[in-house]
Every structure is written in structure tokens, then in C-alpha cells.
Design a protein around this motif. Sequence first.
Motif, PDB file in Angstrom:
ATOM      1  N   GLY A   4       0.838  -1.308   0.020  1.00  0.00           N
ATOM      2  CA  GLY A   4      -0.002   0.015   0.068  1.00  0.00           C
ATOM      3  C   GLY A   4       0.795   1.257  -0.036  1.00  0.00           C
ATOM      4  N   GLY A   5       1.881   1.378   0.880  1.00  0.00           N
ATOM      5  CA  GLY A   5       2.791   2.287   0.977  1.00  0.00           C
ATOM      6  C   GLY A   5       3.488   2.732  -0.466  1.00  0.00           C
ATOM      7  N   ALA A   6       3.989   1.608  -1.160  1.00  0.00           N
ATOM      8  CA  ALA A   6       4.770   1.624  -2.301  1.00  0.00           C
ATOM      9  C   ALA A   6       3.863   2.135  -3.304  1.00  0.00           C
ATOM     10  CB  ALA A   6       5.187   0.361  -2.875  1.00  0.00           C
ATOM     11  N   ILE A   7       2.641   1.635  -3.476  1.00  0.00           N
ATOM     12  CA  ILE A   7       1.759   2.194  -4.619  1.00  0.00           C
ATOM     13  C   ILE A   7       1.359   3.671  -4.283  1.00  0.00           C
ATOM     14  CG2 ILE A   7      -0.671   1.993  -5.505  1.00  0.00           C
ATOM     15  CD1 ILE A   7      -0.260  -1.152  -4.686  1.00  0.00           C
ATOM     16  N   CYS A   8       1.171   4.046  -3.099  1.00  0.00           N
ATOM     17  CA  CYS A   8       0.737   5.211  -2.839  1.00  0.00           C
ATOM     18  C   CYS A   8       2.053   6.200  -3.184  1.00  0.00           C
ATOM     19  CB  CYS A   8       0.317   5.466  -1.062  1.00  0.00           C
ATOM     20  SG  CYS A   8       0.049   6.980  -0.596  1.00  0.00           S
ATOM     21  N   ALA A   9       3.169   5.941  -2.629  1.00  0.00           N
ATOM     22  CA  ALA A   9       4.403   6.779  -3.002  1.00  0.00           C
ATOM     23  C   ALA A   9       4.470   7.077  -4.519  1.00  0.00           C
ATOM     24  CB  ALA A   9       5.658   6.022  -2.412  1.00  0.00           C
ATOM     25  N   VAL A  10       4.439   5.930  -5.132  1.00  0.00           N
ATOM     26  CA  VAL A  10       4.572   6.137  -6.508  1.00  0.00           C
ATOM     27  C   VAL A  10       3.567   6.696  -7.210  1.00  0.00           C
ATOM     28  CG1 VAL A  10       4.695   4.866  -8.852  1.00  0.00           C
ATOM     29  CG2 VAL A  10       5.996   3.891  -6.777  1.00  0.00           C
TER      30      VAL A  10
ATOM     31  N   GLY B  54       2.076  12.144  -9.713  1.00  0.00           N
ATOM     32  CA  GLY B  54       1.201  13.283  -9.301  1.00  0.00           C
ATOM     33  C   GLY B  54      -0.050  13.370  -8.830  1.00  0.00           C
ATOM     34  N   LEU B  55      -0.438  12.189  -8.441  1.00  0.00           N
ATOM     35  CA  LEU B  55      -1.768  11.787  -8.120  1.00  0.00           C
ATOM     36  C   LEU B  55      -2.204  12.483  -6.677  1.00  0.00           C
ATOM     37  CD1 LEU B  55      -3.109   8.241  -8.579  1.00  0.00           C
ATOM     38  CD2 LEU B  55      -3.681  10.433  -9.918  1.00  0.00           C
ATOM     39  N   HIS B  56      -3.573  12.994  -6.395  1.00  0.00           N
ATOM     40  CA  HIS B  56      -3.817  13.377  -5.305  1.00  0.00           C
ATOM     41  C   HIS B  56      -3.559  12.700  -4.091  1.00  0.00           C
ATOM     42  CE1 HIS B  56      -6.621  14.818  -2.224  1.00  0.00           C
ATOM     43  NE2 HIS B  56      -6.540  16.224  -2.640  1.00  0.00           N
ATOM     44  N   PRO B  57      -3.203  12.892  -3.079  1.00  0.00           N
ATOM     45  CA  PRO B  57      -2.878  11.839  -1.828  1.00  0.00           C
ATOM     46  C   PRO B  57      -4.032  11.029  -1.675  1.00  0.00           C
ATOM     47  CG  PRO B  57      -2.759  14.296  -1.187  1.00  0.00           C
ATOM     48  CD  PRO B  57      -2.981  14.488  -2.476  1.00  0.00           C
ATOM     49  N   ILE B  58      -5.332  11.711  -1.730  1.00  0.00           N
ATOM     50  CA  ILE B  58      -6.569  10.560  -1.322  1.00  0.00           C
ATOM     51  C   ILE B  58      -6.599   9.671  -2.524  1.00  0.00           C
ATOM     52  CG2 ILE B  58      -8.987  10.685  -0.992  1.00  0.00           C
ATOM     53  CD1 ILE B  58      -8.698  13.005   0.482  1.00  0.00           C
ATOM     54  N   ALA B  59      -6.472   9.977  -3.805  1.00  0.00           N
ATOM     55  CA  ALA B  59      -6.531   9.091  -4.587  1.00  0.00           C
ATOM     56  C   ALA B  59      -5.352   7.971  -4.647  1.00  0.00           C
ATOM     57  CB  ALA B  59      -6.263   9.918  -6.038  1.00  0.00           C
ATOM     58  N   ALA B  60      -4.156   8.569  -4.247  1.00  0.00           N
ATOM     59  CA  ALA B  60      -2.942   7.819  -4.218  1.00  0.00           C
ATOM     60  C   ALA B  60      -3.434   6.625  -2.868  1.00  0.00           C
ATOM     61  CB  ALA B  60      -1.818   8.526  -3.770  1.00  0.00           C
ATOM     62  N   ILE B  61      -3.969   7.147  -1.703  1.00  0.00           N
ATOM     63  CA  ILE B  61      -4.172   6.246  -0.759  1.00  0.00           C
ATOM     64  C   ILE B  61      -5.086   5.225  -1.296  1.00  0.00           C
ATOM     65  CG2 ILE B  61      -5.427   5.931   1.329  1.00  0.00           C
ATOM     66  CD1 ILE B  61      -4.185   8.686   2.378  1.00  0.00           C
ATOM     67  N   PHE B  62      -6.305   5.710  -2.074  1.00  0.00           N
ATOM     68  CA  PHE B  62      -7.226   4.676  -2.564  1.00  0.00           C
ATOM     69  C   PHE B  62      -6.542   3.508  -3.177  1.00  0.00           C
ATOM     70  CE2 PHE B  62     -10.225   3.378  -6.037  1.00  0.00           C
ATOM     71  CZ  PHE B  62     -11.304   2.868  -5.314  1.00  0.00           C
ATOM     72  N   LEU B  63      -5.818   3.929  -4.352  1.00  0.00           N
ATOM     73  CA  LEU B  63      -5.230   2.995  -5.138  1.00  0.00           C
ATOM     74  C   LEU B  63      -4.087   2.008  -4.478  1.00  0.00           C
ATOM     75  CD1 LEU B  63      -4.217   4.999  -8.364  1.00  0.00           C
ATOM     76  CD2 LEU B  63      -6.009   3.386  -8.174  1.00  0.00           C
ATOM     77  N   GLY B  64      -3.511   2.601  -3.105  1.00  0.00           N
ATOM     78  CA  GLY B  64      -2.766   1.696  -2.417  1.00  0.00           C
ATOM     79  C   GLY B  64      -3.688   0.755  -1.728  1.00  0.00           C
ATOM     80  N   VAL B  65      -4.808   1.127  -1.156  1.00  0.00           N
ATOM     81  CA  VAL B  65      -5.894   0.144  -0.439  1.00  0.00           C
ATOM     82  C   VAL B  65      -6.256  -0.942  -1.175  1.00  0.00           C
ATOM     83  CG1 VAL B  65      -8.171   0.078   0.529  1.00  0.00           C
ATOM     84  CG2 VAL B  65      -6.529   1.877   1.197  1.00  0.00           C
ATOM     85  N   VAL B  66      -6.392  -0.458  -2.645  1.00  0.00           N
ATOM     86  CA  VAL B  66      -7.230  -1.509  -3.606  1.00  0.00           C
ATOM     87  C   VAL B  66      -6.023  -2.465  -3.703  1.00  0.00           C
ATOM     88  CG1 VAL B  66      -8.198  -1.939  -6.018  1.00  0.00           C
ATOM     89  CG2 VAL B  66      -8.582  -0.019  -4.473  1.00  0.00           C
ATOM     90  N   GLY B  67      -4.933  -2.119  -4.045  1.00  0.00           N
ATOM     91  CA  GLY B  67      -3.867  -3.084  -4.393  1.00  0.00           C
ATOM     92  C   GLY B  67      -3.466  -3.888  -3.132  1.00  0.00           C
TER      93      GLY B  67
ATOM     94  N   ALA C 186      -3.018   1.805   6.195  1.00  0.00           N
ATOM     95  CA  ALA C 186      -2.008   1.979   7.037  1.00  0.00           C
ATOM     96  C   ALA C 186      -0.528   2.225   6.584  1.00  0.00           C
ATOM     97  CB  ALA C 186      -1.724   0.819   8.157  1.00  0.00           C
ATOM     98  N   GLY C 187      -0.203   1.641   5.375  1.00  0.00           N
ATOM     99  CA  GLY C 187       1.048   1.818   4.879  1.00  0.00           C
ATOM    100  C   GLY C 187       1.002   3.178   3.967  1.00  0.00           C
ATOM    101  N   SER C 188      -0.009   3.433   3.406  1.00  0.00           N
ATOM    102  CA  SER C 188      -0.007   4.754   2.530  1.00  0.00           C
ATOM    103  C   SER C 188      -0.026   5.791   3.512  1.00  0.00           C
ATOM    104  CB  SER C 188      -1.434   4.722   1.825  1.00  0.00           C
ATOM    105  OG  SER C 188      -1.655   3.401   1.101  1.00  0.00           O
ATOM    106  N   LEU C 189      -1.017   5.751   4.892  1.00  0.00           N
ATOM    107  CA  LEU C 189      -0.779   6.779   5.749  1.00  0.00           C
ATOM    108  C   LEU C 189       0.391   7.247   6.260  1.00  0.00           C
ATOM    109  CD1 LEU C 189      -4.319   6.088   7.249  1.00  0.00           C
ATOM    110  CD2 LEU C 189      -3.855   8.095   5.996  1.00  0.00           C
TER     111      LEU C 189
END
Lengths: 282, 242
Positions: A44-50, A56-69, A190-193
Motif C-alpha cells: 500500500g505504501g509503495a503504490i501510494c508513494a509512486v 502526481g496523483l492527489h494524496p487521497i487518490a493515491a491512498i485509494f489505489l494503495g488500499v485496492v492494491g 496504514a502503509g499509505s498513511l
Amino acid sequence: MSIDLILNGLQQGLVLAIIACAIMIPFRFLDFADLTAEGAYPLGGAICAVCMSCCGLHPIAAIFLGVVGAGVMGVGTSLIHLKFNVNTMLAGIILSTMGYSVNLRIMGRPNISLFECNGLFGPSIHANILVLSSILLLLIIPLALFLRTDFGLRFRAVGLNQNFAKKQGISLDKNTMLGMFVAGGLSGLAGSLMVQLQSYMDVGMGVGILIHGLASLMIGEAILGKSTLDRQLAAPVLGALLYQQIQGIALSLGLAPSDLKFFTGSIVLIVIALQRKTGRNA
Amino acid sequence: MLYMKNITKSFNGAFEPVLKGIDLSIKAGEFCVIIGANGSGKSTLMKVISGEHAADSGEIRRNGGVAQVVQDVNKGTIPAMTLLENIALSCNQKPHFSFYKRHKSDAVRKIADLNIGLEQYVDHPLGTLSGGQRQMIATLMAINSGGKILLLDEHTSALDPKMQVKLMEYTVKSIDEQRLTTLMITHNMNDAVKYGDRLLMLNSGRIVEDIRGRDKVNLDARGLVALFHKYEDQNLLNGGGK
């Protein structure tokens, strides 16, 4: 122990509470001894970070993708168990090990800095605690409500008596996959946050996270018990907050950070021993 | 209604089939009692009817769902859940995203029908009740599950005599009210004669006696015991019943 250390512990504890909830769902509601959190958390953290640094995604969108992954990783663990009859823990270990390589592929390098990106969190620790508390409440309240519905009742039955659940026409596979998606997703959240909180992602981020989460869950259950749904849901949150404070106290008393994992393992063993002595099973 | 034609069932490693060509037809609302020695195939027959085991060969038709009460109450209930939660789970209605507490008044009414004063414990974990009380709740759950075929596998055998009578009275009353097709396994010959419309005796995987109508009326518990021993003696002469 300074107030900063307490607040910092609170901040870390709120993230850890999400992981402890992720560990609780398969362990307590599905009778599925699962280790996927160790892999889903950094995924989740890796997807969010990338997503934030490269796309350049919005942080909430990045979290969403991290959660789904990470949720998909949870489903993967359940499928390995359900379709190939592989032991649940082994399935989790296999996917978590594979996840390390996947994370490196996603990130392209062992670590990513997010100092240039705008995340959910700022320099104010009070504001960060408020944001994390709100997120935690937004997770716990719907979960508590869901578990009180017909579907939630059937979901809980899967972990308590599989034969009975099957006779009531409850799909074990669907409920297990649903639970594992939610558990993986929570670990990914949790990883994304955490990545956004520390503005940094390292591929080795998840190592030992399972034992921290498990220790939190057990401390919470040792204090509150798990006799009612409310107690069971509050246990990982209270446990994580206390656990981080215990770690803070240990560090302030001079414990070397390198000894923290030994310290964590000792806490888990002490809690298990106390539960056995007092008749409350782990 | 339940219909079985030439049902056979064997297990890996067994010398011979446990069920050897069972033919059976039970009318809707009929109460059949199955008796037989240990190892005669009674429980296997129940498991084939419930679908827990697939038959090796033969045909089986069930007009309606199957509900079951087994001797081990922990298998048919969730002791860690409350009475309300257990009953809500067993009512077999289509699940909704609404709170299961809406079943509470219905659950209290059903528990009150048991007439053992348990309605005040509707929000208590089932595991905190005595074995007999839990078996009463397990029977209530099976009867109200919506299944049209009820299987009772020695469901009173672990209870004290007073509780056995209460549970049987409740079971028979509910079966009559809901016109359930019932198969009950028991070793209690008095119960078999008293409650059964029809008595089936199993021996070495075969139905050897099917007693109903006038024959059933004329049979008392002593006669049934004598019949039971007749087959036991035959088994001994034939080498242990196999």
C-alpha cells in the motif's frame, strides 16, 4: 517522558491501530491465521508513494489505489488457501515474500522521498492526530455497524463455526475473500498513511509490522477481553495506542532502538503467558 | 416428502458398504423413527439425506430443505454468539443490510414457546447455558429454519430424563404445527413407540423392518426391544453383523 514523545506515540499508535484492526479481522472473525499484513502494508505504501511522486496523483487518490492494491493481495492469500488448500500462514508468507519483489518493481528503486509532494499531513502533530483519529473512526464505525447487520452476522459465523455456517447456506469462500480484501486494504491504508506521514517510502518498511500489530491486538484483548463485539473492536485501537506509549517509555528509559524488536517479542510473550495464567486464551 | 431409491454408501478402507441399497419413501408430515445397533448405518443415512455425504449410487429426492439437530450441540450452534444471534442466523431469511436486532421480538416469542424461562437470556451467549438448554435452543433453531425435512440424530441422548421429556414434547408439538417430515434416530424404545408414526429398523446397512399402521399400533416398547435383540442375535451368529 516528554509531551512530544507522547504525542508522537499517539500519532504512530493511530496508524498501528489500523494495522491491528487488519490483523484482527482474519484472526478473530474468520479463524484465518494470516500474515499478509507484513506484505500488504508496504505494498500500500509503495503504490501510494509512486502514485504521488511519479504520477502526481492527489494524496487521497493515491491512498485509494494503495488500499485496492493491498486488498487484492489479501484476496490473493485467501485464494491460495481456498483453491489450493495451502495453510493460511504459509499462503501469507509466500505472498508477502513475493510482495517484496513486486514493491521494488513498483518503486523502481529501494526508497522514494515524498518531501516534494503535498500529502494529507503537515508539520502540526495535533492536526495529524486529528486527521488520523477521524480516519480511524470512519473505519471502525461502519465496521461495527456492518457486523450488526444480517450480512455481518453471517460473516462472523464463518470464523466461529464453519460447518454450521455452511449448513445455513453461508458462502465460506465469498466471506473469506471479502474479509481478506478488507484486512489487506486496511494494511495498505496504514502503509499509505505512514508513507505520507513520514514523507518517505522504504522497501523494507513492513518488516516486523505484523508482530507490532499482533502485540497491540493482544494487549487490547488482555485489557478489554473479547466477550462482546464492542470490546473486540475497541481492543486493537486501545492496544495499539498503549503499545506505542510503552515503546516510547522504553526508549525514553534508554532502550536502544535496535532492541525494540526483542522488546516487542517479549511483550507478546508476557501477554500470552498472562492470558494463559488468567484463563483468557490468546 | 423424501424419496430414496437403492442408496449405497461406503467409506475408504471399510470392508463393505455402510448403506446397502436403501429404498425409502416418507410422506410429508410423517414422523419416522430409526432404530438400530451401533454401526448399523443410522447416522450415515442421516448424513446422506442431509447432503453432508454424497451417496455412491442411487437416487434421492427431497421436497424442501433439510434441518438437522445432532447430539453434539456445539456442531449445530455457535456457543460464542448470543441466543438472538444464533436464532437470527438460523431463520434462513434472505440477508439484508439491516440490523439483525429486528429479529429480537420474534426470537423472544420462539424461546418463550420452549416454556423453560430462557427468554430473558436472549442477549446472553449461548455457551453460558446448560447443555440441555442449549439443545432446546438448537432444536428450536432447526425447527424454525424453514426446512421441510427435520433430522434428529439422538438429540435428547445427552439430557437428563426431565429435560428429555420437555424437549420431546416441544419437538412433537412443533412438528405437528409445521407439518414437518421427520426422521429421528433414538435408542430410547419408549420414545420410538410413543412418538413415531412409523418405525424403521436398520441392520448392517439395510432396512430390515418397516413397521407402520396397525403393526405399529400393536407394538409396544417391549416388543420393539425383542425385535432389536432378534437382529443382534442374528448378527452374532453371522459373525458380528458384517
